[in-house]
Design a protein around this motif. Structure first.
Motif, mmCIF file in Angstrom:
data_model
loop_
_atom_site.group_PDB
_atom_site.id
_atom_site.type_symbol
_atom_site.label_atom_id
_atom_site.label_comp_id
_atom_site.label_asym_id
_atom_site.label_seq_id
_atom_site.Cartn_x
_atom_site.Cartn_y
_atom_site.Cartn_z
ATOM 1 N N ARG A 298 0.825 -1.207 0.000
ATOM 2 C CA ARG A 298 0.000 0.000 0.000
ATOM 3 C C ARG A 298 0.857 1.254 0.000
ATOM 4 O O ARG A 298 1.932 1.287 0.586
ATOM 5 N N LYS A 299 0.353 2.276 -0.648
ATOM 6 C CA LYS A 299 0.983 3.594 -0.579
ATOM 7 C C LYS A 299 0.338 4.447 0.507
ATOM 8 O O LYS A 299 0.982 5.279 1.131
ATOM 9 N N THR A 300 -0.960 4.248 0.718
ATOM 10 C CA THR A 300 -1.682 4.940 1.792
ATOM 11 C C THR A 300 -2.426 3.904 2.613
ATOM 12 O O THR A 300 -2.801 2.835 2.105
ATOM 13 N N VAL A 301 -2.652 4.217 3.885
ATOM 14 C CA VAL A 301 -3.303 3.278 4.796
ATOM 15 C C VAL A 301 -4.626 3.872 5.263
ATOM 16 O O VAL A 301 -4.646 4.961 5.838
ATOM 17 N N PRO A 302 -5.751 3.196 5.030
ATOM 18 C CA PRO A 302 -7.053 3.733 5.446
ATOM 19 C C PRO A 302 -7.171 3.795 6.969
ATOM 20 O O PRO A 302 -6.528 3.040 7.694
ATOM 21 N N LYS A 303 -8.041 4.679 7.439
ATOM 22 C CA LYS A 303 -8.224 4.878 8.878
ATOM 23 C C LYS A 303 -8.690 3.593 9.563
ATOM 24 O O LYS A 303 -8.312 3.305 10.706
ATOM 25 N N LYS A 304 -9.531 2.827 8.883
ATOM 26 C CA LYS A 304 -10.047 1.586 9.466
ATOM 27 C C LYS A 304 -8.901 0.632 9.804
ATOM 28 O O LYS A 304 -8.867 0.026 10.878
ATOM 29 N N LEU A 305 -7.936 0.505 8.894
ATOM 30 C CA LEU A 305 -6.803 -0.381 9.117
ATOM 31 C C LEU A 305 -5.897 0.152 10.229
ATOM 32 O O LEU A 305 -5.370 -0.615 11.042
ATOM 33 N N LEU A 306 -5.725 1.472 10.254
ATOM 34 C CA LEU A 306 -4.915 2.070 11.313
ATOM 35 C C LEU A 306 -5.520 1.797 12.689
ATOM 36 O O LEU A 306 -4.797 1.617 13.671
ATOM 37 N N LYS A 307 -6.861 1.749 12.745
ATOM 38 C CA LYS A 307 -7.534 1.504 14.019
ATOM 39 C C LYS A 307 -7.507 0.023 14.382
ATOM 40 O O LYS A 307 -7.287 -0.341 15.554
ATOM 41 N N GLU A 308 -7.725 -0.852 13.395
ATOM 42 C CA GLU A 308 -7.816 -2.280 13.670
ATOM 43 C C GLU A 308 -6.452 -2.911 13.923
ATOM 44 O O GLU A 308 -6.344 -3.852 14.711
ATOM 45 N N ALA A 309 -5.435 -2.415 13.231
ATOM 46 C CA ALA A 309 -4.104 -3.027 13.353
ATOM 47 C C ALA A 309 -3.032 -1.946 13.454
ATOM 48 O O ALA A 309 -2.203 -1.778 12.554
ATOM 49 N N PRO A 310 -3.044 -1.170 14.552
ATOM 50 C CA PRO A 310 -2.007 -0.149 14.712
ATOM 51 C C PRO A 310 -0.624 -0.801 14.798
ATOM 52 O O PRO A 310 -0.479 -1.880 15.380
ATOM 53 N N ALA A 311 0.359 -0.152 14.225
ATOM 54 C CA ALA A 311 1.701 -0.726 14.182
ATOM 55 C C ALA A 311 2.574 -0.149 15.282
ATOM 56 O O ALA A 311 2.446 1.019 15.663
ATOM 57 N N VAL A 312 3.450 -0.988 15.793
ATOM 58 C CA VAL A 312 4.487 -0.541 16.723
ATOM 59 C C VAL A 312 5.820 -1.087 16.238
ATOM 60 O O VAL A 312 5.871 -2.081 15.497
ATOM 61 N N LEU A 313 6.877 -0.420 16.651
ATOM 62 C CA LEU A 313 8.218 -0.936 16.397
ATOM 63 C C LEU A 313 8.706 -1.594 17.676
ATOM 64 O O LEU A 313 8.893 -0.929 18.694
ATOM 65 N N TYR A 314 8.852 -2.906 17.642
ATOM 66 C CA TYR A 314 9.427 -3.621 18.782
ATOM 67 C C TYR A 314 10.941 -3.552 18.616
ATOM 68 O O TYR A 314 11.537 -4.344 17.904
ATOM 69 N N ALA A 315 11.562 -2.584 19.255
ATOM 70 C CA ALA A 315 12.979 -2.276 19.019
ATOM 71 C C ALA A 315 13.876 -3.176 19.859
ATOM 72 O O ALA A 315 13.638 -3.363 21.060
ATOM 73 N N TYR A 316 14.901 -3.735 19.217
ATOM 74 C CA TYR A 316 15.842 -4.561 19.963
ATOM 75 C C TYR A 316 17.290 -4.124 19.811
ATOM 76 O O TYR A 316 18.190 -4.746 20.344
ATOM 77 N N ASP A 317 17.530 -3.043 19.090
ATOM 78 C CA ASP A 317 18.909 -2.561 18.993
ATOM 79 C C ASP A 317 18.902 -1.085 18.635
ATOM 80 O O ASP A 317 17.946 -0.572 18.046
ATOM 81 N N LEU A 318 19.976 -0.422 19.014
ATOM 82 C CA LEU A 318 20.172 0.981 18.681
ATOM 83 C C LEU A 318 21.491 1.080 17.922
ATOM 84 O O LEU A 318 22.550 0.691 18.436
ATOM 85 N N LEU A 319 21.426 1.582 16.680
ATOM 86 C CA LEU A 319 22.599 1.603 15.821
ATOM 87 C C LEU A 319 23.262 2.970 15.775
ATOM 88 O O LEU A 319 24.466 3.071 15.532
ATOM 89 N N GLU A 320 22.478 3.993 15.986
ATOM 90 C CA GLU A 320 23.005 5.356 16.006
ATOM 91 C C GLU A 320 22.417 6.084 17.212
ATOM 92 O O GLU A 320 21.207 6.051 17.431
ATOM 93 N N HIS A 321 23.293 6.721 17.981
ATOM 94 C CA HIS A 321 22.874 7.368 19.227
ATOM 95 C C HIS A 321 23.451 8.775 19.267
ATOM 96 O O HIS A 321 24.663 8.962 19.196
#
Length: 531
Positions: A298-321
């Motif tokens: 997808r190029k754009t994400v509909p509001k319904k999808l943003l509500k039903e499946a919000p995304a998170v970044l489960y971060a496990y490393d930091l490469l630049e600080h």
């Protein structure tokens, strides 16, 4: 083009790594800057778009060779490669050409603008001025199928030898959304250009599957993280902007608008590495990969999808600080910076720390691993506490310890020939499960067997074809295969109602008749348990 053809021949005629690196390094020292840039682009998957259909190329090649099209089509599966078939059937060239690789690529890129008659004239003139190996490469460029047996790692090593620039530096410079139209060899490779680095991710560190747990040594040297089933990504925050990159170097920022807020709160000069997951706010846990799939493409994400499946970044490393590349620091130090960075963000920020799982010994971790699927995880990642963040797939410091795949016994009902070196073999199969007296197709698979097994099943397919549908052959239901897969989900697109994640053939069940293969009920039970 002649110099590029010489390089291709040298690479094609050896399996020795050092010989390939030496050939590439010599080319990068001698070729023009524009040809070097296009060679780097081709070797890293940046190919010109196809401007002529393969149907037209076959017709024109058969006409130029003075043979009927049916004869050309009979030759194609014997040779196993369309570009090579064309190069072999064409009569000897009547002329020569001194055009460079870059000049021929311009021909390939411009040809799509022309009418069919003009395309044909351009192609025939090209064939009539190139040697057989040059024709082969030109055909590959035209069809978009040029693949050379060189990894980006080997190419980077050769560039390092030719330019005397460190491999790690070059690997980073080659990352990102560049093309030969947007940069030069000087800017991409030779120059230290801070502007060009503003959006670039770092080369991803990839792990091998663990084979011997005890060989890792003392458990206290290692850290264990759940291995999540999402999209591996790097979130780059520099100069007030954010850029989200997938492991395949695809810029996917627009597909995950949730992360835009992080550029306002995360320190400038921060690069996170982690897994993009669809999140269930109610359960405070990740959703299955199936919930994330609608974002892909997808190029754009509909509001319904943003509500039903919000995304998170489960971060496990930091490469630049704080604007500094910290990949060389020990894993434990990077994790400390990562935890501090995430703790300073607002509570509703779409990012979580993928915590280390404490364990007393390997046996205890093994018991935890058994509940991986209950947590929608694939097992564990094991990382040495003092390990740096390396580039590419390396053994020693990072390992993935995945749970055993799911298995189901299925009946082969359709077969199709492969491509490349396996074009003469039937390697792509459709499988079915039993449902009463009928067989219901539910998945395809094309890997997992040995060449000897593929040759054996090919001979059987030829003798037991019931019907032909173009390149696909329906065969007598007789053979059962054990299909391994990583996940299962509902799918309205399939007659069975399910789709498998990463299916492959793990065993040819010579010992099992088709009436002992699994059923659609078995498949639905697995869907209920693991879907």
């Amino acid at each position: 083009m002649k110099r590029f053809a010489q390089l291709f021949t040298a690479l094609d005629q050896t399996t020795k790594t050092n010989a390939k690196v030496a050939a590439l390094a010599s080319y990068f020292r001698d070729a023009s800057d524009t040809d070097k840039l296009w060679t780097i682009a081709l070797l890293s998957g940046r190919r010109p778009k196809r401007g002529v259909t393969t149907t037209l190329l076959r017709e024109w090649a058969a006409g130029k060779a003075g043979i009927p099209l049916w004869l050309f089509e009979e030759c194609y599966p014997i040779v196993g490669d369309l570009s090579e078939t064309i190069a072999l059937v064409l009569p000897p060239a009547t002329g020569t050409s001194d055009r460079t690789l870059t000049a021929w690529i311009e021909v390939v890129r411009d040809i799509g603008k022309h009418e069919v008659a003009t395309k044909k004239e351009i192609i025939l003139n090209a064939w009539d001025s190139l040697s057989p190996i040059e024709r082969f490469l030109f055909n590959k460029l035209i069809t978009g199928g040029l693949r050379i047996g060189v990894s980006q790692k080997l190419m980077t090593r050769a560039l390092a030898q030719a330019t005397e620039i460190e491999e790690a530096t070059l690997a980073h410079r080659l990352m990102g959304d560049w093309t030969p139209d947007t940069t030069t060899f000087e800017d991409l490779i030779l120059s230290e250009n801070p502007e060009a680095d503003a959006s670039k991710p770092y080369p991803f560190y990839l792990a091998y599957q663990l084979e011997d747990l005890e060989a890792l040594g003392p458990p206290e040297d290692w850290r264990a993280e759940w291995k999540w089933d999402g999209i591996r990504g790097q979130l780059v925050i520099r100069r007030g902007a954010h850029h989200l990159w997938s492991r395949g170097e695809e810029l996917i920022t627009d597909r995950f608008p949730e992360f835009a807020m992080l550029r306002d709160f995360a320190p400038d000069g921060t690069v996170f590495d982690g897994e993009i997951l669809a999140w269930d706010d109610t359960a405070d846990a990740p959703q299955s990969f199936n919930a994330l799939q609608p974002r892909i493409g997808r190029k754009t994400v509909p509001k319904k999808l943003l509500k039903e499946a919000p995304a998170v970044l489960y971060a496990y490393d930091l490469l630049e600080h704080q604007g500094t590349d910290i990949r060389g620091q020990p894993y434990d130090v990077r994790r400390k910076h990562l935890a501090e960075t995430i703790a300073a963000l607002p509570p509703d920020a779409p990012i979580c720390l993928s915590a280390n799982e404490p364990f007393a010994d390997w046996a205890a971790l093994g018991q935890l691993r058994e509940i991986s699927r209950d947590r929608l995880a694939e097992g564990f990642m094991l990382k040495r506490g003092d390990s740096p963040y390396r580039s590419g797939r390396k053994k020693g410091d990072w390992w993935k310890w995945k749970v055993d795949p799911l298995m189901i016994d299925a009946v082969m009902i359709y077969a199709q020939a492969g491509s490349g070196r396996r074009a003469n073999l039937f390697t792509d199969f459709t499988f079915a499960v039993r449902n009463g007296n009928e067989l219901v197709p539910f998945t395809k698979a094309y890997s997992g067997l040995t060449d000897a097994e593929f040759r054996q099943i090919t001979a059987w397919v030829k003798r037991n074809t019931v019907q032909k549908f173009g390149p696909v052959r329906q065969v007598t239901p007789q053979h059962v295969f054990e299909i391994a897969f990583e996940g299962i989900q509902k799918s309205p697109r399939h007659k069975s109602g399910v789709a498998l994640r990463f299916p492959r053939m793990s065993r040819w069940r010579h010992d099992k008749p088709i009436d002992e293969a699994n059923t659609l009920d078995d498949l639905n039970e697995m869907l209920e348990q693991y879907g």
